[in-house]
Design an enzyme around this catalytic site. Structure first.
Site, PDB file in Angstrom:
ATOM      1  N   ASP A  59       9.363  84.004  23.537  1.00  0.00           N
ATOM      2  CA  ASP A  59       8.308  84.280  24.265  1.00  0.00           C
ATOM      3  C   ASP A  59       7.869  85.701  24.536  1.00  0.00           C
ATOM      4  OD1 ASP A  59      10.153  84.986  26.036  1.00  0.00           O
ATOM      5  OD2 ASP A  59      10.263  83.408  27.421  1.00  0.00           O
ATOM      6  N   ASP A  98      11.403  79.447  21.316  1.00  0.00           N
ATOM      7  CA  ASP A  98      11.706  79.657  22.880  1.00  0.00           C
ATOM      8  C   ASP A  98      10.771  78.996  23.858  1.00  0.00           C
ATOM      9  OD1 ASP A  98      13.202  81.403  24.507  1.00  0.00           O
ATOM     10  OD2 ASP A  98      12.307  83.131  23.964  1.00  0.00           O
ATOM     11  N   GLU A 130      16.154  79.540  29.047  1.00  0.00           N
ATOM     12  CA  GLU A 130      16.949  80.684  29.880  1.00  0.00           C
ATOM     13  C   GLU A 130      17.680  79.989  30.916  1.00  0.00           C
ATOM     14  OE1 GLU A 130      13.484  84.283  28.974  1.00  0.00           O
ATOM     15  OE2 GLU A 130      14.339  83.779  30.814  1.00  0.00           O
ATOM     16  N   GLU A 197      21.764  89.322  27.245  1.00  0.00           N
ATOM     17  CA  GLU A 197      20.850  90.226  27.356  1.00  0.00           C
ATOM     18  C   GLU A 197      21.205  91.259  28.629  1.00  0.00           C
ATOM     19  OE1 GLU A 197      16.086  91.165  27.384  1.00  0.00           O
ATOM     20  OE2 GLU A 197      16.852  89.030  27.297  1.00  0.00           O
TER      21      GLU A 197
END
Length: 300
Positions: A59, A98, A130, A197
Site C-alpha cells: 500500500d 497488501d 498489518e 518494520e
C-alpha cells in the site's frame, strides 16, 4: 585438422516458481529471502529479471505511485489495479497483495471477502495485513478460507498516527514485548511469514528464536530471514522522505529527469527528430501528392 562440431551454449536455466514450501526450505537452509515492492507491469518485470523471491504490491504505492500523502486513503479497487498490473509482469516470484486500511478490520467476513478479491481478480498468491491483536483473528479467518497470509508488525504505516508517527517501535522492553506478542499471535494464526518494520535489531534477535516461519525485515537489522525495500526507494525514483534504513542502489529519478530535459532541449533547438526517426515515401508518390494538392479540392 578440422574442428569438431560447434556446441551451442546451454540456454539460461529457468527458475522454478517460488512457493510457500520454497520459503520454508530457504529459511531452514539459512538462505536469505529477497523481497521488493512493485506496483505496475514494468517494475514487476524488473523484479522478475533480477531474480527476487517475493514481490509485494504494497500500500506504499498510495504514496509512491498514486500521490497520496499516506497509505490510508488508497482503496481496494486501486490496490487491485496495481496488483493486476504487477501480476502480468511476473512468472517466478511469489506475489503478495497488501490489504488496504479499512478493508479487513471490521469482521472476519469482510477480511475474507477482500482477500478473495486479491486472489480472484488480481491473481495474488497471498495477502498481507498489518498488526496483531484482532488482526490476528482476521489473519486466521483468511488462512482458514484457504488464502496464505503474511503478517506485519512493528511500524505499521496504516496506523502510524496511533503509534506516534513514522518512528521506530519496540524501543522499550514493554513495547518490545507487545511487538513480540503480535508476531507470535500472527504465527499462531497460520501466517506463512511476517514483516518486521523499524524495530531495534536487539528486539529482532530476541524474538527470532520464538518464530518458526520466515521473518522479512525492513529496518529490523540483519538477524531476519530476509529483507525488503520499496522499489522506488532503493532505486531513487521516489522524491519524498525516505527512512534511515533505506539504502539507495540507483538514482533513477535523476536519470529520468536528465533524459526528459535532453529531449526538451533537442525539440526546442530542432535537433529532434532527425532523418533516421522519420518514414519515407517514394519520390514519384510524393510528386503525385503535390499535384493532387495543387488541384482544387472538391467535395466527393
Amino acid at each position: 585438422m578440422s574442428a569438431g562440431p560447434r556446441v551451442s551454449p546451454a540456454p539460461p536455466r529457468k527458475r522454478a516458481a517460488v512457493t510457500l514450501s520454497t520459503l520454508g526450505e530457504k529459511k531452514a537452509l539459512g538462505e536469505p529471502l529477497v523481497m521488493v515492492t512493485a506496483y505496475d507491469y514494468p517494475s514487476a518485470q524488473v523484479a522478475e529479471a533480477a531474480g527476487v523471491d517475493l514481490v509485494l504490491v504494497g500500500d506504499s504505492g498510495a504514496m509512491t505511485v498514486l500521490g497520496y500523502p499516506s497509505t490510508v486513503p488508497v482503496s481496494v479497487e486501486e490496490m487491485l489495479m496495481l496488483a493486476s498490473a504487477a501480476r502480468r509482469g511476473l512468472t517466478t516470484p511469489l506475489l503478495v497483495g497488501d490489504l488496504p486500511f479499512g478493508s479487513y478490520e471490521v469482521s472476519d467476513e469482510q477480511a475474507v471477502a477482500t482477500a478473495q478479491r486479491f486472489v480472484k481478480e488480481a491473481g495474488c498468491d497471498a495477502v498481507k495485513l498489518e498488526r496483531g491483536g484482532v488482526c490476528a483473528d482476521r489473519a486466521r479467518a483468511i488462512v482458514d478460507a484457504g488464502i496464505p497470509v503474511m503478517g506485519h508488525v512493528g511500524l505499521t504505516p496504516q496506523t502510524a498516527i496511533a503509534l506516534g508517527g513514522y518512528r521506530s517501535q519496540g524501543r522499550t522492553a514493554e513495547r518490545a514485548m507487545e511487538v513480540a506478542r503480535d508476531a507470535i499471535a500472527l504465527q499462531d494464526a497460520g501466517c506463512f511469514a511476517i514483516v518486521f518494520e523499524a524495530v531495534p535489531s536487539a528486539l529482532t534477535e530476541a524474538v527470532m528464536p520464538h518464530l518458526e516461519i520466515p521473518v522479512i525485515g525492513i529496518g529490523a537489522g540483519p538477524g531476519t530471514d530476509g529483507q525488503v525495500l520499496v522499489f522506488h526507494d532503493l532505486l531513487g525514483i521516489y522524491d519524498g522522505h525516505t527512512a534511515r534504513f533505506v539504502k539507495r542502489y540507483g538514482n533513477v529519478r535523476q536519470a529520468m529527469v536528465d533524459g526528459v530535459e535532453a529531449f526538451a532541449d533537442d525539440v526546442r533547438e530542432r535537433r529532434y527528430p532527425e532523418p533516421d526517426h522519420g518514414y519515407t515515401m517514394a519520390p514519384d508518390e510524393a510528386a503525385h501528392l503535390r499535384e493532387l494538392l495543387a488541384a482544387p479540392v472538391s467535395e466527393p
